[in-house]
Design a protein around this motif. Structure first.
Motif, mmCIF file in Angstrom:
data_model
loop_
_atom_site.group_PDB
_atom_site.id
_atom_site.type_symbol
_atom_site.label_atom_id
_atom_site.label_comp_id
_atom_site.label_asym_id
_atom_site.label_seq_id
_atom_site.Cartn_x
_atom_site.Cartn_y
_atom_site.Cartn_z
ATOM 1 N N LEU A 131 -27.734 2.975 5.509
ATOM 2 C CA LEU A 131 -26.409 3.589 5.537
ATOM 3 C C LEU A 131 -25.317 2.524 5.596
ATOM 4 O O LEU A 131 -24.378 2.529 4.795
ATOM 5 C CB LEU A 131 -26.309 4.539 6.731
ATOM 6 C CG LEU A 131 -24.969 5.223 6.961
ATOM 7 C CD1 LEU A 131 -24.616 6.125 5.789
ATOM 8 C CD2 LEU A 131 -25.028 6.024 8.257
ATOM 9 N N VAL A 132 -25.429 1.596 6.534
ATOM 10 C CA VAL A 132 -24.425 0.546 6.692
ATOM 11 C C VAL A 132 -24.366 -0.321 5.438
ATOM 12 O O VAL A 132 -23.271 -0.601 4.920
ATOM 13 C CB VAL A 132 -24.730 -0.311 7.955
ATOM 14 C CG1 VAL A 132 -23.871 -1.564 7.991
ATOM 15 C CG2 VAL A 132 -24.530 0.522 9.210
ATOM 16 N N LEU B 120 -19.534 -1.728 13.862
ATOM 17 C CA LEU B 120 -19.999 -2.084 12.517
ATOM 18 C C LEU B 120 -20.430 -3.543 12.471
ATOM 19 O O LEU B 120 -21.493 -3.862 11.939
ATOM 20 C CB LEU B 120 -18.904 -1.812 11.483
ATOM 21 C CG LEU B 120 -19.243 -2.233 10.053
ATOM 22 C CD1 LEU B 120 -20.478 -1.493 9.535
ATOM 23 C CD2 LEU B 120 -18.047 -1.997 9.135
ATOM 24 N N ARG B 121 -19.617 -4.433 13.022
ATOM 25 C CA ARG B 121 -19.989 -5.854 13.023
ATOM 26 C C ARG B 121 -21.295 -6.085 13.777
ATOM 27 O O ARG B 121 -22.130 -6.898 13.367
ATOM 28 C CB ARG B 121 -18.857 -6.691 13.608
ATOM 29 C CG ARG B 121 -17.703 -6.872 12.635
ATOM 30 C CD ARG B 121 -16.719 -7.929 13.109
ATOM 31 N NE ARG B 121 -15.970 -7.492 14.281
ATOM 32 C CZ ARG B 121 -14.831 -6.817 14.239
ATOM 33 N NH1 ARG B 121 -14.311 -6.486 13.084
ATOM 34 N NH2 ARG B 121 -14.224 -6.467 15.354
ATOM 35 N N ASN B 122 -21.484 -5.360 14.889
ATOM 36 C CA ASN B 122 -22.744 -5.470 15.626
ATOM 37 C C ASN B 122 -23.920 -5.034 14.761
ATOM 38 O O ASN B 122 -24.992 -5.653 14.790
ATOM 39 C CB ASN B 122 -22.704 -4.640 16.908
ATOM 40 C CG ASN B 122 -21.812 -5.241 17.957
ATOM 41 O OD1 ASN B 122 -21.554 -6.446 17.960
ATOM 42 N ND2 ASN B 122 -21.312 -4.408 18.867
ATOM 43 N N ARG B 123 -23.758 -3.959 13.997
ATOM 44 C CA ARG B 123 -24.832 -3.471 13.121
ATOM 45 C C ARG B 123 -25.089 -4.452 11.981
ATOM 46 O O ARG B 123 -26.239 -4.677 11.587
ATOM 47 C CB ARG B 123 -24.492 -2.089 12.532
ATOM 48 C CG ARG B 123 -24.364 -0.969 13.536
ATOM 49 C CD ARG B 123 -25.583 -0.868 14.449
ATOM 50 N NE ARG B 123 -25.529 0.271 15.309
ATOM 51 C CZ ARG B 123 -24.972 0.298 16.521
ATOM 52 N NH1 ARG B 123 -24.401 -0.770 17.020
ATOM 53 N NH2 ARG B 123 -24.996 1.395 17.246
ATOM 54 N N ILE B 124 -24.046 -5.049 11.455
ATOM 55 C CA ILE B 124 -24.198 -6.043 10.383
ATOM 56 C C ILE B 124 -25.036 -7.201 10.890
ATOM 57 O O ILE B 124 -25.965 -7.657 10.205
ATOM 58 C CB ILE B 124 -22.803 -6.513 9.891
ATOM 59 C CG1 ILE B 124 -22.129 -5.385 9.118
ATOM 60 C CG2 ILE B 124 -22.940 -7.764 9.036
ATOM 61 C CD1 ILE B 124 -20.653 -5.640 8.814
ATOM 62 N N ARG B 125 -24.747 -7.658 12.097
ATOM 63 C CA ARG B 125 -25.553 -8.746 12.682
ATOM 64 C C ARG B 125 -26.974 -8.293 12.970
ATOM 65 O O ARG B 125 -27.942 -9.000 12.670
ATOM 66 C CB ARG B 125 -24.899 -9.258 13.970
ATOM 67 C CG ARG B 125 -23.793 -10.252 13.724
ATOM 68 C CD ARG B 125 -23.345 -10.947 14.999
ATOM 69 N NE ARG B 125 -22.786 -10.021 15.980
ATOM 70 C CZ ARG B 125 -21.516 -9.625 15.999
ATOM 71 N NH1 ARG B 125 -20.685 -10.044 15.091
ATOM 72 N NH2 ARG B 125 -21.091 -8.794 16.928
ATOM 73 N N ARG B 126 -27.119 -7.096 13.556
ATOM 74 C CA ARG B 126 -28.448 -6.573 13.912
ATOM 75 C C ARG B 126 -29.366 -6.517 12.706
ATOM 76 O O ARG B 126 -30.545 -6.871 12.802
ATOM 77 C CB ARG B 126 -28.313 -5.176 14.512
ATOM 78 C CG ARG B 126 -29.667 -4.530 14.801
ATOM 79 C CD ARG B 126 -29.522 -3.109 15.303
ATOM 80 N NE ARG B 126 -28.862 -3.109 16.593
ATOM 81 C CZ ARG B 126 -28.433 -2.026 17.207
ATOM 82 N NH1 ARG B 126 -28.567 -0.841 16.652
ATOM 83 N NH2 ARG B 126 -27.862 -2.109 18.382
ATOM 84 N N TYR B 127 -28.834 -6.093 11.575
ATOM 85 C CA TYR B 127 -29.657 -5.898 10.383
ATOM 86 C C TYR B 127 -29.592 -7.074 9.413
ATOM 87 O O TYR B 127 -30.141 -7.006 8.319
ATOM 88 C CB TYR B 127 -29.268 -4.590 9.682
ATOM 89 C CG TYR B 127 -29.461 -3.382 10.576
ATOM 90 C CD1 TYR B 127 -30.715 -3.065 11.094
ATOM 91 C CD2 TYR B 127 -28.391 -2.578 10.931
ATOM 92 C CE1 TYR B 127 -30.901 -1.982 11.936
ATOM 93 C CE2 TYR B 127 -28.572 -1.475 11.767
ATOM 94 C CZ TYR B 127 -29.822 -1.200 12.259
ATOM 95 O OH TYR B 127 -29.998 -0.107 13.086
ATOM 96 N N GLY B 128 -28.928 -8.144 9.810
ATOM 97 C CA GLY B 128 -28.867 -9.343 8.971
ATOM 98 C C GLY B 128 -28.168 -9.096 7.640
ATOM 99 O O GLY B 128 -28.619 -9.599 6.603
ATOM 100 N N LEU B 129 -27.075 -8.360 7.667
ATOM 101 C CA LEU B 129 -26.368 -8.017 6.433
ATOM 102 C C LEU B 129 -25.184 -8.925 6.163
ATOM 103 O O LEU B 129 -24.355 -8.622 5.327
ATOM 104 C CB LEU B 129 -25.895 -6.540 6.508
ATOM 105 C CG LEU B 129 -26.979 -5.509 6.695
ATOM 106 C CD1 LEU B 129 -26.376 -4.122 6.885
ATOM 107 C CD2 LEU B 129 -27.941 -5.503 5.515
ATOM 108 N N GLU B 130 -25.112 -10.052 6.855
ATOM 109 C CA GLU B 130 -23.986 -10.979 6.685
ATOM 110 C C GLU B 130 -23.998 -11.621 5.326
ATOM 111 O O GLU B 130 -24.981 -11.819 4.707
ATOM 112 C CB GLU B 130 -24.023 -12.051 7.771
ATOM 113 C CG GLU B 130 -23.585 -11.496 9.074
ATOM 114 C CD GLU B 130 -24.531 -11.776 10.230
ATOM 115 O OE1 GLU B 130 -24.061 -11.678 11.344
ATOM 116 O OE2 GLU B 130 -25.707 -12.049 10.034
#
Length: 83
Positions: free
Chosen positions: A47-48, A73-83
Motif C-alpha cells: 500500500l505505502v 509515513l516516514r516510519n513506514r518507509i524506513r521499516r519497509y526499506g522504501l527509501e
C-alpha cells in the motif's frame, strides 16, 4: 453526473479473501505462523509503496491519501526499506 465514488469495498474484500485462501492452500498441511502479522505487513508495504509511486514520491500527498501523518509515513518507509 454524481460526485459519489462507487463503493469498492466488496471487490477488495473478495480479492483479499481469494489471495489468503490461495496462500493457505499453497501451505498445504504446514500451519502458518503469525499469518496476521505476515499479511498485514505485506499489505501495508504494498500500500505505502504503491501510493508513493502514484504521488511521484511526494510524501505529503501520500500521507493525505493514506490518512496517516507524514511522520508515520516516514516510519513506514524506513521499516519497509522504501527509501
Amino acid at each position: 453526473m454524481s460526485d459519489k465514488q462507487p463503493d469498492q469495498g466488496p471487490c477488495l474484500h473478495e480479492f483479499v479473501r481469494c489471495v489468503v485462501r490461495q496462500y493457505l492452500d499453497d501451505m498445504g498441511h504446514t500451519p502458518p505462523d503469525n499469518l496476521h502479522g505476515l499479511i498485514m505487513g505485506e499489505a501495508e508495504r504494498a500500500l505505502v509503496e504503491t501510493v508513493l509511486e502514484h504521488t511521484g514520491g511526494n510524501q505529503s500527498k501520500a500521507s493525505d491519501i493514506l490518512g496517516i501523518t507524514r511522520t508515520t509515513l516516514r516510519n513506514r518507509i524506513r521499516r519497509y526499506g522504501l527509501e
